[in-house]
Enzyme design. Structure first.
Site, PDB file in Angstrom:
ATOM      1  N   SER A 149      39.554  53.381  40.200  1.00 19.23           N
ATOM      2  CA  SER A 149      40.832  53.529  40.884  1.00 19.23           C
ATOM      3  C   SER A 149      41.900  52.755  40.136  1.00 19.23           C
ATOM      4  CB  SER A 149      40.737  53.001  42.321  1.00 19.23           C
ATOM      5  OG  SER A 149      42.019  52.958  42.933  1.00 19.23           O
TER       6      SER A 149
ATOM      7  N   TYR B 269      37.370  47.327  48.867  1.00 20.12           N
ATOM      8  CA  TYR B 269      37.534  48.537  48.068  1.00 20.12           C
ATOM      9  C   TYR B 269      38.035  48.190  46.666  1.00 20.12           C
ATOM     10  CZ  TYR B 269      39.260  53.130  46.607  1.00 20.12           C
ATOM     11  OH  TYR B 269      39.500  54.300  45.906  1.00 20.12           O
TER      12      TYR B 269
END
Length: 282
Positions: free
Chosen positions: A156, A170
């Site tokens: 990401s 995350y």
């Protein structure tokens, strides 16, 4: 004209929606035989039906697996090899963004552990068993198949820049995926096994939209995006296709950032994009 993935075998996790579903369709359109893997089969079965309808010359199947369980990941890889004869592409795409994931003060240990189990351990196991399978691949010049293979791990942009809204577990898990991908790329480069991390920016997918569940949260993300819009899953599928194909034969250990300019921006422009987003394959 042969597709860019003609006769290759791809296993895609999280294939029931978003990037995984779009990639399954795109890979099949380029000639790949695809195993669609997801913890819930409804979306994957939809993808299977679309592949069978649109691309009857390729083979496809579904497999139910929880990537947070090593046995399931190993079984998924075994299934791909059993059904299709080899594994050329492993797209470790499945992951979670838990709604209770917050900052260092508020994130509970159970949320941290669950996120790491799926987002990090799941990718580790996917790489482990894909590497073992890819070591068995033999060159077939007639079919255009080579030794080794391509592993793509979904990281990401937050692994590089950090998130605008607190999501500590995350972000940490995706940073670890990025580091792990680089190391595996170095260790296995001479075996012909390429490992790259795909780093999406904010996308208009259920994973993010369920998290950005208020206009305020969405606006806070959009203000950082030079293009003024969220990305589309099909745009990431096209990036994954490049990493999966021989077009990227000299690319390994990369942080492939597809984020609409977010990570390059200091001051961003607001407003609507000049060009519409691409059309989905679904």
């Amino acid at each position: 004209m042969p597709g860019r993935l003609q006769n290759k075998v791809a296993l895609i996790t999280g294939a029931g929606s978003g990037i995984g579903l779009e990639s399954s369709l795109l890979f099949a359109s380029e000639g790949a035989n695809v195993l669609l893997v997801d913890v819930a089969l409804t979306g994957a079965q939809k993808g299977l039906g679309l592949i069978q309808e649109r691309y009857p010359n390729v083979k496809a199947d579904v497999f139910q697996a929880d990537v947070g369980k090593e046995h399931d990941v190993r079984a998924a890889v075994d299934k791909a090899v059993q059904v299709f004869g080899r594994l050329d592409i492993m797209f470790n795409n499945a992951g979670i963004m838990h709604p209770e994931d917050d900052n260092a003060l508020n994130t509970e240990e159970r949320i941290w552990d669950l996120t790491m189990q799926i987002n990090l351990k799941g990718v580790w196991w996917g790489c482990k068993y894909a590497i073992l399978a890819m070591r068995q691949n033999k060159r077939d010049d007639q079919l255009g198949l080579h030794e080794g293979g391509s592993i793509i791990n979904t990281a990401s942009f937050v692994a590089i820049r950090g998130a605008a809204t607190p999501q500590l577990a995350y972000t940490a898990s995706k940073g670890a995926v990025l580091a792990m991908s680089r190391e595996l790329a170095m260790v296995h480069a001479k075996e012909g096994i390429r490992v790259n991390a795909l780093c999406p920016g904010p996308l208009k997918t259920p994973l993010l939209m369920d998290f950005l569940d208020t206009p305020e949260k969405r606006d806070r993300r959009l203000v950082h995006l030079p293009m003024g819009r969220f990305g589309e899953a099909v745009e990431l599928a096209k990036a994954a296709l490049f990493l999966a194909s021989d077009d990227s034969s000299y690319v390994t250990g990369s942080d492939f950032i597809v984020d609409g300019g977010l990570s390059a921006a200091y001051v961003t422009a607001l407003g609507e994009p000049k060009l519409p987003p691409p059309t989905s394959l679904i």
